[in-house]
Design an enzyme around this catalytic site. Structure first.
Site, PDB file in Angstrom:
ATOM      1  N   LYS A  83     -35.723  11.331  39.319  1.00  0.00           N
ATOM      2  CA  LYS A  83     -34.260  11.354  39.420  1.00  0.00           C
ATOM      3  C   LYS A  83     -33.670  11.213  38.025  1.00  0.00           C
ATOM      4  CE  LYS A  83     -30.846   9.387  42.601  1.00  0.00           C
ATOM      5  NZ  LYS A  83     -30.566   8.211  43.438  1.00  0.00           N
TER       6      LYS A  83
HETATM    7  O1  G3P Z   1     -28.360   6.684  45.473  1.00  0.00           O
HETATM    8  C1  G3P Z   1     -27.103   6.913  44.992  1.00  0.00           C
HETATM    9  C2  G3P Z   1     -25.948   6.666  45.946  1.00  0.00           C
HETATM   10  O2  G3P Z   1     -26.205   7.010  47.239  1.00  0.00           O
HETATM   11  C3  G3P Z   1     -25.086   5.526  45.668  1.00  0.00           C
HETATM   12  O3  G3P Z   1     -24.214   5.149  46.701  1.00  0.00           O
HETATM   13  O4  G3P Z   1     -22.642   3.609  47.824  1.00  0.00           O
HETATM   14  O5  G3P Z   1     -23.527   3.045  45.525  1.00  0.00           O
HETATM   15  O6  G3P Z   1     -21.876   4.877  45.854  1.00  0.00           O
HETATM   16  P1  G3P Z   1     -23.008   4.122  46.448  1.00  0.00           P
END
Ligand code: G3P
Length: 217
Positions: A83
């Site tokens: 990633k």
């Molecule tokens: O893995 C990245 C992503 O899904 C992050 O989500 O909720 O931290 O914006 P969030």
């Protein structure tokens, strides 16, 4: 559409993988930090729980650092996806990994222009962040639609992985917008099955059935 879990909690991944509906896992540095564990150990354990891709994110910000970290992470198991952040160095690294046959997930995508670059770099997946765009006053799901159209019009094979999903409606919205995959926090994955009318209907069926005095076996 593929469903991935967005967590580094191995016990939860193991439990939810038993549904047979988990196609992969995504992690990020914040999720690894939350686990309080060593990244290589966690990624190895996650890779043993699911057959599909497991995203492990580099933390270097320069090209050579990303290449070294990415190769190290990819060496943990055959289903690791490296990633990479959506920066010029991240895109150069994606291109290099693509030439070497190593899968990548380009993350922190907030525009169709960024998604175009990731596809040209040969990324296996692009991760548009739906919830964070909504937080910012934009419409995250429209970005999924836009990227889908752009990729289809130009024949890009990069898969659209909807990320930062916060509600079941985000998940179905991403599916309807043509995402190839969605990554879900475990609580959102669990909530997908729930509907009060299902519970109420089942209670009624079972109480009517008990009244018959019958058994099937
Ligand atoms: O893995 C990245 C992503 O899904 C992050 O989500 O909720 O931290 O914006 P969030």
């Amino acid at each position: 559409m593929k469903l991935f879990l967005d967590t580094a909690d191995v016990a939860v991944i193991r439990e939810l993988a038993e549904t047979g509906l988990v196609d992969g896992v995504t992690t990020n540095p914040s999720l690894i930090a939350k686990s309080g564990r060593n990244i290589a150990e966690v990624i190895a354990e996650i890779c043993a729980c699911v057959e599909g891709p497991v995203s492990a994110e580099v933390t270097a910000t320069d090209l050579e650092g990303m290449i070294s970290e990415g190769r190290h992470l990819a060496g943990i198991a055959g289903n690791v996806l490296v990633k990479l952040p959506l920066t010029w160095d991240g895109l150069k690294a994606a291109r290099r990994f693509s030439q070497d046959g190593i899968g990548t997930n380009v993350t922190l995508c907030f525009s169709a222009a960024q998604a175009l670059l990731a596809a040209k770099a040969g990324a296996s997946f692009i991760s548009p962040f739906v919830g964070r765009l909504d937080d910012h006053g934009a419409d995250g799901l429209s970005l999924i639609e836009e990227i889908r159209d752009l990729y289809d019009q130009h024949g890009f094979e990069t898969e659209v992985l909807a990320a930062s999903l916060r509600t079941p409606a985000h998940v179905t919205g991403a599916a309807l917008a043509g995402a190839d995959a969605a990554t879900l926090p475990p609580d959102i994955f669990r909530s997908l099955v729930k509907h009060p009318l299902t519970d109420r209907g089942l209670d009624q069926f079972l109480s009517d059935w008990r009244a018959t005095g019958q058994t099937i076996l």
